[in-house]
Design an enzyme around this catalytic site. Sequence first.
Site, PDB file in Angstrom:
ATOM      1  N   GLU A  43      66.358  20.412  -7.700  1.00 26.34           N
ATOM      2  CA  GLU A  43      64.363  20.710  -8.732  1.00 26.34           C
ATOM      3  C   GLU A  43      65.479  20.284 -10.585  1.00 26.34           C
ATOM      4  OE1 GLU A  43      61.443  20.263  -9.429  1.00 26.34           O
ATOM      5  OE2 GLU A  43      61.457  21.548  -6.843  1.00 26.34           O
ATOM      6  N   THR A  45      67.278  18.942 -11.522  1.00 25.21           N
ATOM      7  CA  THR A  45      68.592  17.749 -11.955  1.00 25.21           C
ATOM      8  C   THR A  45      68.176  16.693 -12.606  1.00 25.21           C
ATOM      9  OG1 THR A  45      67.754  16.968  -9.317  1.00 25.21           O
ATOM     10  CG2 THR A  45      69.452  18.950  -9.671  1.00 25.21           C
ATOM     11  N   GLY A 132      48.301  20.405 -13.153  1.00 22.09           N
ATOM     12  CA  GLY A 132      48.925  21.503 -13.498  1.00 22.09           C
ATOM     13  C   GLY A 132      48.951  22.591 -11.676  1.00 22.09           C
ATOM     14  N   SER A 136      52.105  16.623  -9.678  1.00 23.58           N
ATOM     15  CA  SER A 136      52.304  15.884 -10.045  1.00 23.58           C
ATOM     16  C   SER A 136      50.833  15.080 -11.114  1.00 23.58           C
ATOM     17  CB  SER A 136      53.590  15.115  -9.717  1.00 23.58           C
ATOM     18  OG  SER A 136      54.271  13.869 -11.272  1.00 23.58           O
ATOM     19  N   ASP A 182      58.933  12.172 -11.493  1.00 19.30           N
ATOM     20  CA  ASP A 182      57.397  12.209 -10.849  1.00 19.30           C
ATOM     21  C   ASP A 182      57.157  10.913 -10.736  1.00 19.30           C
ATOM     22  OD1 ASP A 182      57.613  14.864 -11.220  1.00 19.30           O
ATOM     23  OD2 ASP A 182      56.949  14.945 -12.270  1.00 19.30           O
ATOM     24  N   TYR A 232      60.797  24.376 -20.818  1.00 17.82           N
ATOM     25  CA  TYR A 232      61.359  23.175 -20.320  1.00 17.82           C
ATOM     26  C   TYR A 232      61.912  22.740 -21.306  1.00 17.82           C
ATOM     27  CZ  TYR A 232      61.294  18.869 -18.021  1.00 17.82           C
ATOM     28  OH  TYR A 232      61.896  17.755 -16.842  1.00 17.82           O
TER      29      TYR A 232
HETATM   30  P1  ADP Z   1      50.603  18.344 -13.294  1.00 20.72           P
HETATM   31  O1  ADP Z   1      51.185  16.709 -13.477  1.00 20.72           O
HETATM   32  O2  ADP Z   1      51.975  19.055 -12.616  1.00 20.72           O
HETATM   33  O3  ADP Z   1      49.698  18.260 -12.486  1.00 20.72           O
HETATM   34  P2  ADP Z   1      50.852  18.446 -16.003  1.00 20.72           P
HETATM   35  O4  ADP Z   1      50.192  19.115 -17.155  1.00 20.72           O
HETATM   36  O5  ADP Z   1      51.910  17.035 -16.022  1.00 20.72           O
HETATM   37  O6  ADP Z   1      50.871  19.009 -14.543  1.00 20.72           O
HETATM   38  O7  ADP Z   1      49.395  17.266 -16.156  1.00 20.72           O
HETATM   39  C1  ADP Z   1      48.138  17.528 -15.644  1.00 20.72           C
HETATM   40  C2  ADP Z   1      47.092  16.956 -16.991  1.00 20.72           C
HETATM   41  O8  ADP Z   1      46.998  15.953 -16.654  1.00 20.72           O
HETATM   42  C3  ADP Z   1      46.117  17.301 -16.899  1.00 20.72           C
HETATM   43  O9  ADP Z   1      45.549  18.964 -17.575  1.00 20.72           O
HETATM   44  C4  ADP Z   1      45.077  16.520 -17.674  1.00 20.72           C
HETATM   45  O10 ADP Z   1      44.775  15.836 -18.771  1.00 20.72           O
HETATM   46  C5  ADP Z   1      45.473  15.608 -16.876  1.00 20.72           C
HETATM   47  N1  ADP Z   1      44.697  14.424 -15.822  1.00 20.72           N
HETATM   48  C6  ADP Z   1      45.704  14.588 -14.458  1.00 20.72           C
HETATM   49  N2  ADP Z   1      44.198  14.404 -13.347  1.00 20.72           N
HETATM   50  C7  ADP Z   1      43.833  14.557 -14.533  1.00 20.72           C
HETATM   51  C8  ADP Z   1      42.272  13.369 -13.894  1.00 20.72           C
HETATM   52  N3  ADP Z   1      41.627  13.321 -12.701  1.00 20.72           N
HETATM   53  N4  ADP Z   1      41.080  12.952 -15.136  1.00 20.72           N
HETATM   54  C9  ADP Z   1      41.941  13.322 -16.178  1.00 20.72           C
HETATM   55  N5  ADP Z   1      43.153  14.738 -17.068  1.00 20.72           N
HETATM   56  C10 ADP Z   1      44.099  14.285 -15.546  1.00 20.72           C
HETATM   57 MG    MG Z   2      53.515  16.615 -14.613  1.00 21.19          MG
END
Ligand code: ADP
Ligand code: MG
Length: 390
Positions: A43, A45, A132, A136, A182, A232
């Site tokens: 992580e 890295t 979120g 990923s 990712d 980050y």
């Molecule tokens: P993680 O990658 O850990 O899930 P991130 O903050 O990097 O979290 O990404 C999440 C964002 O990606 C969401 O807030 C949205 O804007 C976008 N996203 C992810 N999946 C979808 C989806 N199925 N439809 C619309 N937007 C999405």
């Molecule tokens: Mg992400």
Amino acid sequence: MAEHTSPHERHPEHPVTHHFQSVFGTEPEGVWAAPGRINLIGEHTDYNDGFVLPLAIPQHTSVAVRRRSDDLLRLHSRQADGPTVELRVADLAPGSVTGWAKYLAAVVWALREDGHLIGGADLHIDSDVPAGAGLSSSAALECAVATAYNDLNGLGLSRTELALVAQRAENEFVGVPCGVMDQMASMCCTADAALFLDTRDLGSRQVPLALDGLRLLVIDTRVKHDLADGAYAKLRAGCERAAEALGVLTLRDLPSSGLAEALDRLPAELRPLVRHVVTENARVEQAVALLSAGDPAGLGPILTAGHASLRDDYRVSCPETDLAAATAEAAGALGARMTGGGFGGSVIALVSEVMVGSVREAVLSAFARAGHRTPRTFVATASAGARRLA
Ligand code: ADP
Ligand code: MG
């Protein structure tokens, strides 16, 4: 190759096809998918040229696409409230799109920046990757779209090249300074294996994930603390300053044997960062050796040491992830750690199959007692990377 796609998934009448039809009134040309991931170990890295060991989870993001003859992009997601977003391909520029649509626009922009002059399209998104949650969903979305464009337009890009397009999209268009793990995981992972990736040269090896009677229980704490974005960037900058102070290109170039001497040469505030990155790279190599030797139970202490390092040295854990990891271990997990960038998100616990239920119950009870939201849990099996579904 045994891909974990159900016959249902490969059926031309994929549910995403129906949704596309009801939104746009026509048939899509095809449906593509890319998975979320968990990272076994390694992580923070990937932006230090180091090692990571992710695996793709069964949850994935699907995109149904139909190209258009004009330069209109019409974007719709089942997970986003609100109407279809309409954008002009020629107008795409970093900062020009807000909200969820920027993740899709970013991929189109990045492909065009690389000289692939692709035009407009209608895209419909559906996903069961929790957004979120440190699993990923953003890379799953980017990689599904990049794979679809690659196939539809005959671009001939390799999986690694598509991962780099997706990373560039997230870095330069979305504005998130993420490393490459990712996107490489979503593009390159295969069923039943973890991906041992050297983020310096993107050399990788599939490490068969024979867990025998063990399971990987994922605990999504359903919290994401606001700190995440600014912290980050600060951590990244701290690692770069430390590398410069030590006269190495990146912290990857610091061997474990030189750690103590290197720490002596650093200001106090940079020491824990360097200690985490150097010991974490070593933990990835140990984990690969254990899996290759058929000793998955040996991963337990590595996960636990990795969590302690994230909590005490890198300081990216939070009360919820600490509670999930500690409770899982107290209830009999062989080891547990936060996975993903931190400040919330998910924890993975290595648990014997017969104890998955009791460890899960212990975590849910501890969260209820602490007044936290009820976590989401699932058992992760190593699944296929990006692929065409229909
Ligand atoms: P993680 O990658 O850990 O899930 P991130 O903050 O990097 O979290 O990404 C999440 C964002 O990606 C969401 O807030 C949205 O804007 C976008 N996203 C992810 N999946 C979808 C989806 N199925 N439809 C619309 N937007 C999405
Ligand atoms: Mg992400």
